[in-house]
Design an enzyme around this catalytic site. Sequence first.
Site, PDB file in Angstrom:
ATOM      1  N   SER A  38     -22.245 -17.409  28.024  1.00 43.72           N
ATOM      2  CA  SER A  38     -21.185 -16.409  28.063  1.00 43.72           C
ATOM      3  C   SER A  38     -21.862 -15.426  29.093  1.00 43.72           C
ATOM      4  CB  SER A  38     -20.863 -15.867  27.029  1.00 43.72           C
ATOM      5  OG  SER A  38     -19.697 -15.107  27.374  1.00 43.72           O
ATOM      6  N   GLU A  83     -22.457  -9.625  30.587  1.00 44.58           N
ATOM      7  CA  GLU A  83     -23.266  -9.839  29.357  1.00 44.58           C
ATOM      8  C   GLU A  83     -24.511 -10.518  29.456  1.00 44.58           C
ATOM      9  OE1 GLU A  83     -22.100 -12.587  25.174  1.00 44.58           O
ATOM     10  OE2 GLU A  83     -20.541 -11.861  26.177  1.00 44.58           O
ATOM     11  N   ARG A 132     -21.643  -6.503  21.851  1.00 46.54           N
ATOM     12  CA  ARG A 132     -22.759  -6.788  22.706  1.00 46.54           C
ATOM     13  C   ARG A 132     -24.073  -5.898  23.103  1.00 46.54           C
ATOM     14  NH1 ARG A 132     -20.763 -10.063  20.202  1.00 46.54           N
ATOM     15  NH2 ARG A 132     -19.491 -11.987  20.784  1.00 46.54           N
TER      16      ARG A 132
END
EC number: 1.3.1.98
Length: 299
Positions: free
Chosen positions: A221, A291, A172
């Site tokens: 998320s 995130e 990520r």
Amino acid sequence: MSAIDTIPRVRGKLTPQAPLAPLVWFKAGGVAEWLFEPRDIEDLSDFLAELDPSVPVMGLGLGSNMIVRDGGVPGVVVRLGKPFAKVERIDATTLSCGGGASGILVSSTARDAGIGGLEFLRSIPGTVGGFVRMNGGAYGREVKDILVDCEVVLRSGERKTLALTELGYTYRHSELPAGCIVVGATFRGHIDDPAAIQAEMDRIATEREASQPLRSRTGGSTFKNPDGHKAWALIDAAGCRGLRIGDAQVSEKHCNFLLNLGSATSAEIEELGEEVRRRVKAQSGVTLEWEIQRIGVTK
């Protein structure tokens, strides 16, 4: 001299004090000092080349993986619209995709072309520019598995093509230059049967529908999965399922999703996320990393 006197002329749309809440999934947050929707790559390149180098610039896709703080975003927010949403087949296994194209459009075009391996993009609620920058992934696949290269416009206005090896991808995360805008990407999969591709896309869609609060005001998320752990399981074990601050709530359906139940401020959503991090740290000793991007200034 005021900011309006120093902003370059454009051929696209340039809006001062533009509300960002309608453009992000949480439906919360402040305004962009300037919102720029360029007509084409040349428009974007010329604008950035002429813009005062001290003015911050950031890209905005579908606004899914983002908290816009209530004090708004200084500088220029660049939003890539229809001129950047084209997806075209280059050869039997390769697609050229605009930075504003959605994951659903890319995966559907790949299916129609008989290109497998891109099905997971069906489940990423964003645009090519966003998931190239974040090395977006789901269902065991990441952008780094399919990316050949990407085209960016640097903060200086220079256009540049960067190969996969230049992006420094980790989980990520990428090493894309600060302030650059991803305007396109080349993805490569493998030859496959369109019916098999569709079946995999259907499986992914069904699984997402069953496990995630897709019809809610959410940011997707929230926290990265720590090594050896699932973020949602740590959050659940810390007793955070359903936890609320004002109208911000930890989803009862999937603990790694935060929700705006109606009138939550971005401050409440972010405060809730920090409380989740505190409780998880106290319960398991694991520090969750955000995130979701948190941008702008607090009110």
